[in-house]
Design a protein around this motif. Sequence first.
Motif, mmCIF file in Angstrom:
data_model
loop_
_atom_site.group_PDB
_atom_site.id
_atom_site.type_symbol
_atom_site.label_atom_id
_atom_site.label_comp_id
_atom_site.label_asym_id
_atom_site.label_seq_id
_atom_site.Cartn_x
_atom_site.Cartn_y
_atom_site.Cartn_z
ATOM 1 N N PRO A 1 -6.692 2.165 3.381
ATOM 2 C CA PRO A 1 -5.817 1.148 2.778
ATOM 3 C C PRO A 1 -4.357 1.459 3.076
ATOM 4 O O PRO A 1 -3.952 2.626 3.090
ATOM 5 C CB PRO A 1 -6.127 1.276 1.287
ATOM 6 N N ILE A 2 -3.572 0.409 3.303
ATOM 7 C CA ILE A 2 -2.165 0.633 3.654
ATOM 8 C C ILE A 2 -1.205 -0.208 2.823
ATOM 9 O O ILE A 2 -0.009 -0.257 3.144
ATOM 10 C CB ILE A 2 -1.916 0.371 5.155
ATOM 11 N N GLY A 3 -1.687 -0.872 1.763
ATOM 12 C CA GLY A 3 -0.733 -1.578 0.914
ATOM 13 C C GLY A 3 -1.203 -2.936 0.445
ATOM 14 O O GLY A 3 -2.376 -3.289 0.547
ATOM 15 N N GLY A 4 -0.241 -3.695 -0.082
ATOM 16 C CA GLY A 4 -0.510 -4.986 -0.694
ATOM 17 C C GLY A 4 -0.893 -6.053 0.298
ATOM 18 O O GLY A 4 -0.885 -5.842 1.511
ATOM 19 N N PRO A 5 -1.212 -7.247 -0.204
ATOM 20 C CA PRO A 5 -1.737 -8.305 0.670
ATOM 21 C C PRO A 5 -0.720 -8.902 1.623
ATOM 22 O O PRO A 5 -1.091 -9.339 2.718
ATOM 23 C CB PRO A 5 -2.243 -9.360 -0.328
ATOM 24 N N ARG A 6 0.572 -8.939 1.254
ATOM 25 C CA ARG A 6 1.563 -9.527 2.154
ATOM 26 C C ARG A 6 1.747 -8.623 3.372
ATOM 27 O O ARG A 6 1.730 -7.389 3.255
ATOM 28 C CB ARG A 6 2.896 -9.702 1.446
ATOM 29 N N PRO A 7 1.919 -9.211 4.571
ATOM 30 C CA PRO A 7 2.068 -8.386 5.772
ATOM 31 C C PRO A 7 3.169 -7.335 5.658
ATOM 32 O O PRO A 7 2.996 -6.195 6.114
ATOM 33 C CB PRO A 7 2.394 -9.416 6.865
ATOM 34 N N GLN A 8 4.303 -7.698 5.041
ATOM 35 C CA GLN A 8 5.396 -6.734 4.928
ATOM 36 C C GLN A 8 5.045 -5.570 4.015
ATOM 37 O O GLN A 8 5.706 -4.526 4.047
ATOM 38 C CB GLN A 8 6.686 -7.416 4.461
ATOM 39 N N ASP A 9 4.004 -5.738 3.205
ATOM 40 C CA ASP A 9 3.582 -4.662 2.310
ATOM 41 C C ASP A 9 2.419 -3.855 2.882
ATOM 42 O O ASP A 9 1.938 -2.923 2.228
ATOM 43 C CB ASP A 9 3.164 -5.238 0.946
ATOM 44 N N SER A 10 1.949 -4.225 4.079
ATOM 45 C CA SER A 10 0.785 -3.533 4.640
ATOM 46 C C SER A 10 0.859 -3.446 6.163
ATOM 47 O O SER A 10 1.281 -2.422 6.712
ATOM 48 C CB SER A 10 -0.506 -4.227 4.191
ATOM 49 N N TYR A 11 0.485 -4.529 6.855
ATOM 50 C CA TYR A 11 0.336 -4.459 8.307
ATOM 51 C C TYR A 11 1.660 -4.303 9.053
ATOM 52 O O TYR A 11 1.651 -4.014 10.255
ATOM 53 C CB TYR A 11 -0.415 -5.695 8.811
ATOM 54 N N LEU A 12 2.773 -4.490 8.380
ATOM 55 C CA LEU A 12 4.078 -4.261 9.003
ATOM 56 C C LEU A 12 4.677 -2.924 8.586
ATOM 57 O O LEU A 12 5.816 -2.626 8.944
ATOM 58 C CB LEU A 12 5.039 -5.404 8.645
ATOM 59 N N ARG A 13 3.949 -2.118 7.846
ATOM 60 C CA ARG A 13 4.439 -0.802 7.393
ATOM 61 C C ARG A 13 4.008 0.258 8.414
ATOM 62 O O ARG A 13 2.923 0.830 8.331
ATOM 63 C CB ARG A 13 3.890 -0.470 6.014
ATOM 64 N N SER A 14 4.864 0.515 9.369
ATOM 65 C CA SER A 14 4.504 1.448 10.438
ATOM 66 C C SER A 14 4.235 2.852 9.907
ATOM 67 O O SER A 14 3.333 3.544 10.395
ATOM 68 C CB SER A 14 5.607 1.478 11.497
#
Length: 662
Positions: A53-66
């Motif tokens: 897991p890498i974070g919340g549902p919003r992209p900036q809170d997960s898939y954009l968190r390098s």
Amino acid sequence: MNFPFDSVLVANRGEIACRIIRTQRRLGLRSIAVYSEADRDAQHVRMADAAFPIGGPRPQDSYLRSAAILEAARAGGAGAVHPGYGFLSENPDFAEAVAQAGLVFVGPPAASMRRMGSKAGAKQLMADRGVPVVPGYTGENQDPGLLAREAASIGFPLMIKAAYGGGGKGMRIVRGAGEFEAALTACQREAQGAFGNARMLLERYIEQPRHIEFQIFGDAHGHVIHLNERECSVQRRYQKVLEETPSPFLTPALRTAMGAAAIAAGKALDYRNAGTVEFIVAPDGGFYFMELNARLQVEHPVTEMTLGLDLVEMQLRVAAGEPLSADLMQRTPAQHGHAIELRLYAEDPAQGFLPGSGRLDHLALPAPSPHVRVDAGVIEGDTVSIHYDPMIAKIIAWDLDRERALARMREALADCHVRGPKSNVAFLERLIAHPALREARIDSGYLDRALNEFLPGDALDETAAQAAAVALLLKQDAEAVVDPSPWARCDGWRLQGAEARELFLQTGARRLRVLATGFDGDYDLRLDDATRVHAARGARLADGALSLHLDGRALRLPAHGTGASVEVHHDVQRHTFERAAAYLATTQADADASALHAPMPGRVVLVQTQPGAAVDAGSVLVVMEAMKMELALRAPRAGTVAAVQVSAGEFVEADAVLVRLD
């Protein structure tokens, strides 16, 4: 070749993550996935050998968190990171961070990305290398007054484009000076929200252009090749709808010239790994560089289907330091056959292609075969999230020539059935049956100019309605046969003669009343208050088709039913009917015609009115962002604003009241 890494982290989600994992598994590489809170049960998570897991549902809170993605790579023991497409795939800072962490980035180096990350800089570089470019302004000075003067100098129509964007976001066509200021502001706001940078470039707009791109590959040994073209001219609001290869427009000479320009573009950037050089092509065959996308494209399967290659495998091998194969460097491979890709989305074409979300209560997709490929990131029971692109699947059809590939696609679409959120499958079926598509006359603005040609009209297809009624009656009768009690029979038997059954059907905004007598495939039907009786005889529903004699005509219509819904194909069009209740309830939304409602969950980005303001019907009152796109919400009627119940930045649920009118 033995890979210098034995595990790869996929820094993406959805169908591309699933597709990358399948290739890694075939190559014996261990796959590591990352996921947001919204994707906890997603298919790519279930397919991977490990997932973090890498974070919340919003992209900036997960898939954009390098940083979170790199921590997952460390925890999972990854030796390489594949960014897929979208999210961080064209972010040079991320590529650099991956390299600094001692991992292999499956993509071009950060230095090459930075040179192409700005459309303005890339365009100037291409011009310097002799690659044709569209006249325009690419400067760093973004003063609105200067941009307006540059626009006037370039002339109208012109295109405003986000310098660091893609996917149609931050783009507008401006046809006159009076439209420029508002269009510029909207593009800047959209680009800032999507890419974190509001810089714009301006360029001459080519009327009735085609969009043709070339797949390129570069290796670490200085070689750059191209793998033929894909035509992506079928677009709506700059979003690709259909892609195909080979292009039906290109001549051999034009293909050679464009391929050479694509290779020159790659060499100018010292390009490595997979990339796509995109061109605007004028009706006279003049072509101009648009951009170089530093990643794998959504439409890459059509290239794979006609060349017999796995582009993800090629990416991994190039990233591992392997040179491109000698065969590919000696000559561009000959294409075998024709391939077409369509994108099946959860969206409602009848409502301006409003994105949909929710649980996929029923999802049927065509069975894979040598002629049909399906790339999907969801299965029945999964949820289409409001936080990401609403793609359900990509459908790819192949055959020996274009006409036969279109026929394969028609068959594949007929096997697609979605229940839950609305889908665009009926729109896609109309698209591939349209003469402009079949005759390869569609340019990149055709759908926006003539969208009504691809949407259902108001006229009722009575044959389809009668077939749908018969299908539902057959289902009702079959259920009755299970119960041997005479009280369960549906034939309407009475001492004085059979009583008509009453059935209500809903199709779009139209509600039909059907009176039927008969049982077990033999029925007499009347639609609404019509006096004519239609005779249906010998009806049977089997193998995905309804066969019957209707008013003396023998028909066999593809039909698919789930629950109280039935889909019938007639005259190469899909018609959907829902069994409706006998009585209608008045909803709050129907009663409250003076309120502006949120059509779906999303974030409010702009409120353009205030209490006491007089508004015209259709005036834009609120702009929402949902599923990676902006939605302009308009006044339902003329009036005075009584209350504004939302503010910019606020997240709202579907059907929430945003603005009330007196």
